[in-house]
Design a protein around this motif. Structure first.
Motif, PDB file in Angstrom:
ATOM      1  N   HIS A  43      46.030 -23.914  34.724  1.00 41.08           N
ATOM      2  CA  HIS A  43      44.484 -23.423  34.846  1.00 41.08           C
ATOM      3  C   HIS A  43      43.750 -23.109  33.813  1.00 41.08           C
ATOM      4  O   HIS A  43      42.354 -23.412  33.931  1.00 41.08           O
ATOM      5  CB  HIS A  43      44.448 -22.184  36.004  1.00 41.08           C
ATOM      6  CG  HIS A  43      43.737 -21.555  36.369  1.00 41.08           C
ATOM      7  ND1 HIS A  43      42.824 -20.539  35.505  1.00 41.08           N
ATOM      8  CD2 HIS A  43      42.522 -21.380  37.095  1.00 41.08           C
ATOM      9  CE1 HIS A  43      41.717 -20.276  35.899  1.00 41.08           C
ATOM     10  NE2 HIS A  43      41.563 -21.055  37.166  1.00 41.08           N
ATOM     11  N   ARG A  47      40.425 -25.045  32.545  1.00 41.50           N
ATOM     12  CA  ARG A  47      39.288 -24.209  32.673  1.00 41.50           C
ATOM     13  C   ARG A  47      38.785 -24.530  31.031  1.00 41.50           C
ATOM     14  O   ARG A  47      37.535 -24.403  31.229  1.00 41.50           O
ATOM     15  CB  ARG A  47      39.369 -22.874  32.389  1.00 41.50           C
ATOM     16  CG  ARG A  47      38.464 -21.672  32.760  1.00 41.50           C
ATOM     17  CD  ARG A  47      38.883 -20.224  33.031  1.00 41.50           C
ATOM     18  NE  ARG A  47      37.165 -20.358  32.460  1.00 41.50           N
ATOM     19  CZ  ARG A  47      36.493 -19.599  32.240  1.00 41.50           C
ATOM     20  NH1 ARG A  47      36.431 -19.512  30.777  1.00 41.50           N
ATOM     21  NH2 ARG A  47      35.493 -18.604  32.465  1.00 41.50           N
ATOM     22  N   ASP A  61      34.152 -21.480  35.736  1.00 40.50           N
ATOM     23  CA  ASP A  61      34.659 -21.118  36.851  1.00 40.50           C
ATOM     24  C   ASP A  61      34.908 -21.923  37.920  1.00 40.50           C
ATOM     25  O   ASP A  61      36.324 -22.420  38.782  1.00 40.50           O
ATOM     26  CB  ASP A  61      35.075 -20.015  37.182  1.00 40.50           C
ATOM     27  CG  ASP A  61      34.811 -19.037  36.420  1.00 40.50           C
ATOM     28  OD1 ASP A  61      36.378 -19.538  35.923  1.00 40.50           O
ATOM     29  OD2 ASP A  61      34.375 -18.233  36.230  1.00 40.50           O
ATOM     30  N   ASP A  62      33.672 -22.208  38.733  1.00 35.92           N
ATOM     31  CA  ASP A  62      33.446 -23.320  39.570  1.00 35.92           C
ATOM     32  C   ASP A  62      33.723 -24.909  40.048  1.00 35.92           C
ATOM     33  O   ASP A  62      34.293 -25.189  40.983  1.00 35.92           O
ATOM     34  CB  ASP A  62      31.364 -23.137  40.662  1.00 35.92           C
ATOM     35  CG  ASP A  62      31.109 -22.133  41.038  1.00 35.92           C
ATOM     36  OD1 ASP A  62      32.113 -21.676  40.778  1.00 35.92           O
ATOM     37  OD2 ASP A  62      29.804 -22.134  40.458  1.00 35.92           O
ATOM     38  N   GLN A  65      37.553 -24.662  39.463  1.00 33.84           N
ATOM     39  CA  GLN A  65      38.310 -23.876  41.071  1.00 33.84           C
ATOM     40  C   GLN A  65      37.822 -25.231  41.372  1.00 33.84           C
ATOM     41  O   GLN A  65      39.149 -25.811  42.879  1.00 33.84           O
ATOM     42  CB  GLN A  65      37.751 -23.040  42.106  1.00 33.84           C
ATOM     43  CG  GLN A  65      37.865 -23.209  43.166  1.00 33.84           C
ATOM     44  CD  GLN A  65      36.898 -22.435  43.746  1.00 33.84           C
ATOM     45  OE1 GLN A  65      35.752 -21.724  43.412  1.00 33.84           O
ATOM     46  NE2 GLN A  65      37.466 -21.641  44.975  1.00 33.84           N
ATOM     47  N   ASP A  66      36.650 -26.647  41.569  1.00 33.38           N
ATOM     48  CA  ASP A  66      36.640 -27.613  41.988  1.00 33.38           C
ATOM     49  C   ASP A  66      38.015 -28.682  41.696  1.00 33.38           C
ATOM     50  O   ASP A  66      38.142 -29.691  43.036  1.00 33.38           O
ATOM     51  CB  ASP A  66      35.378 -28.075  42.150  1.00 33.38           C
ATOM     52  CG  ASP A  66      34.607 -29.775  42.734  1.00 33.38           C
ATOM     53  OD1 ASP A  66      35.308 -29.933  44.065  1.00 33.38           O
ATOM     54  OD2 ASP A  66      34.106 -30.926  42.138  1.00 33.38           O
TER      55      ASP A  66
END
Length: 204
Positions: A43, A47, A61-62, A65-66
């Protein structure tokens, strides 16, 4: 005296890649615990890389997540031919590119102040020679985007050059050249920074 930037050791990077690849393959087979380990292990790298590519810190963050949603939906196609990390970062790159296409109004450049802020927030602390990452990140903004990407992938995320080339969709030799030029520029900028700070240190 200046400490030069130090990349993650090859042994550490290799161990991480082996573990995350094994988790990805196990997750592909339906191991839910492996899915959690895979996401947790990568992660931060995803990021940081997305923050490097994306000028909008609110979207980081979006996009991360995608990236994982796309990866988990594509696990059935992952065969472990490359490391799970380089496979995932390639997906992250596509996710960012797709977001640009959807936003088609104004393509954004990774060299903005927003990029620096987002990466600084994702930067791990207490990395030897990085002065908590702040000095290096300030200098990275002076690099051309392609050289900065190559440096981030290989020197900060620890990807082998071959895998960085896969992620960047360019020849290995191009990545090596970009990293070498980025290093040379960073060293010059560090020397200039020290030269400006030395009189103040002597007067203190």
């Amino acid at each position: 005296m200046r400490e030069k930037p130090v990349r993650a050791t090859s042994d550490t990077a290799k161990s991480l890649d082996e573990a995350t690849t094994a988790w990805a393959l196990a997750a592909r087979a339906g191991d839910r615990d492996a899915v959690d380990r895979f996401v947790r292990a990568l992660h931060r790298d995803v990021r940081r890389y997305v923050a490097h590519l994306c000028a909008d810190p609110q979207a980081v963050d979006d996009l991360a997540q995608d990236t994982f949603l796309r990866a988990l939906g594509s696990l059935h196609r992952f065969e472990g031919r490359s490391s799970a990390r380089s496979w995932l970062l390639a997906i992250a790159r596509r996710a960012v590119i797709d977001s640009y296409r959807c936003a088609a109004a104004r393509p954004r450049l990774a060299g903005s102040a927003d990029w620096q802020s987002a990466v600084e927030n994702a930067q791990p602390r207490h990395v030897p020679g990085f002065d908590d990452g702040v000095v290096l990140l300030d200098l990275l903004t002076a690099l051309p985007a392609e050289r900065r990407e190559a440096f981030v992938l290989t020197q900060m995320l620890g990807l082998p050059y071959a895998e960085a080339a896969e992620v960047s969709d360019c020849p290995v030799g191009t990545v090596r050249s970009r990293v070498a030029r980025a290093r040379a520029t960073l060293l010059e900028l560090l020397d200039e920074t020290e030269a400006r700070e030395e009189p103040a240190l002597q007067a203190a």
